[in-house]
Write a protein that holds these residues in place. Structure first.
Motif, short mmCIF file in Angstrom:
data_model
loop_
_atom_site.label_atom_id
_atom_site.label_comp_id
_atom_site.label_asym_id
_atom_site.label_seq_id
_atom_site.Cartn_x
_atom_site.Cartn_y
_atom_site.Cartn_z
N ASN A 162 -4.42 -0.46 3.22
CA ASN A 162 -3.01 -0.57 3.56
C ASN A 162 -2.54 -2.01 3.38
N GLN A 163 -1.28 -2.17 3.02
CA GLN A 163 -0.67 -3.47 2.81
C GLN A 163 0.60 -3.55 3.65
N SER A 164 1.00 -4.76 3.99
CA SER A 164 2.24 -4.96 4.75
C SER A 164 3.07 -6.06 4.09
N ILE A 165 4.36 -5.86 4.12
CA ILE A 165 5.31 -6.89 3.72
C ILE A 165 6.18 -7.15 4.93
N ILE A 166 6.21 -8.37 5.39
CA ILE A 166 7.03 -8.73 6.54
C ILE A 166 8.28 -9.41 6.02
N VAL A 167 9.43 -8.85 6.39
CA VAL A 167 10.72 -9.41 5.99
C VAL A 167 11.36 -9.94 7.27
N SER A 168 11.56 -11.24 7.33
CA SER A 168 12.05 -11.88 8.54
C SER A 168 13.19 -12.82 8.18
N GLY A 169 14.06 -13.07 9.14
CA GLY A 169 15.13 -14.01 8.86
C GLY A 169 16.23 -13.95 9.90
N GLU A 179 4.96 -6.20 -6.03
CA GLU A 179 3.92 -5.93 -7.03
C GLU A 179 2.55 -6.34 -6.51
N GLU A 180 2.48 -7.48 -5.86
CA GLU A 180 1.19 -7.94 -5.33
C GLU A 180 0.67 -6.98 -4.26
N ALA A 181 1.54 -6.52 -3.39
CA ALA A 181 1.12 -5.55 -2.36
C ALA A 181 0.68 -4.24 -3.00
N TYR A 182 1.43 -3.79 -4.00
CA TYR A 182 1.12 -2.54 -4.69
C TYR A 182 -0.23 -2.63 -5.41
N LYS A 183 -0.47 -3.76 -6.12
CA LYS A 183 -1.74 -3.95 -6.83
C LYS A 183 -2.91 -3.99 -5.85
N GLN A 184 -2.74 -4.72 -4.75
CA GLN A 184 -3.83 -4.82 -3.78
C GLN A 184 -4.11 -3.48 -3.12
N MET A 185 -3.07 -2.70 -2.87
CA MET A 185 -3.27 -1.36 -2.31
C MET A 185 -4.11 -0.52 -3.26
N ALA A 186 -3.75 -0.54 -4.54
CA ALA A 186 -4.47 0.26 -5.54
C ALA A 186 -5.89 -0.27 -5.77
N ARG A 187 -6.04 -1.58 -5.87
CA ARG A 187 -7.34 -2.18 -6.17
C ARG A 187 -8.31 -2.07 -4.99
#
Length: 187
Positions: free
Chosen positions: A53-60, A41-49
């Protein structure tokens, strides 16, 4: 940015349904419990606002649930972007996953189906913030596994699948029959 530490429970939990997606949609970070949907949601809101472009890094670690977390983030985008029922982008992007796993996954001492490569998933949105497409790229393929495996580990799944199918008539049509000496059993 925000950081979420998640633990793979190795079972399906009722915290990833459509009702939970809508509960997180439109909320501010910190208003709800930590969740992959809060990050999405935070990435989506920042993209729209910010129209950036936004990135989500999934690591593990192996078996940590990285693929599942990415899948839930895509489901969130497809749902709030109004395209979940229209285009099933999540399903289309993830439909390529079994093929990618055969080529890039191997048995390790930690996990029978461990990804030995990274994935970069790029999701495209239109000006109304609806998903219009996606593509997946791989990087950092563990090339050393092709020539060496540690004790109790295996090469990539595709190698064993090709060996197991070498006697099929379709195999000859692919021009691969000379590549495998079937008198040597690798599996």
């Amino acid at each position: 940015g925000i950081v979420l530490v998640a633990i793979n429970p190795y079972e399906q939990l009722p915290i990833y349904g459509q009702d939970v997606i809508w509960a997180y949609s439109g909320q501010n970070t910190g208003d709800m419990d930590p969740h992959i949907f809060a990050v999405a949601e935070e990435a989506y809101k920042q993209m729209a606002r910010d129209e950036r472009n936004q990135s989500i890094i999934v690591s593990g670690e192996s078996g940590a649930g990285k693929t599942v977390s990415a899948k839930y983030a895509m489901r969130f985008f497809a749902t709030v972007g109004g395209s979940a029922s229209e285009t099933n982008i999540e399903d289309k992007v993830l439909a390529s996953n079994p093929i990618m796993e055969a080529i890039g996954n191997a048995r390790t001492t930690v996990n029978d189906n461990s990804s030995r490569f990274g994935k970069y998933i790029q999701i495209g949105f239109d000006t109304g913030y609806h998903i219009i497409g996606a593509n997946m790229r791989t990087y950092l393929l563990e090339k050393s596994r092709v020539v060496f495996q540690a004790k109790n580990e295996r090469n990539y799944h595709i190698f064993y699948q090709l060996c197991a199918s070498a006697s099929l008539p379709e195999f000859k049509d692919l021009g691969l029959s000379k590549c495998f000496d079937l008198s040597v059993h690798w599996w």
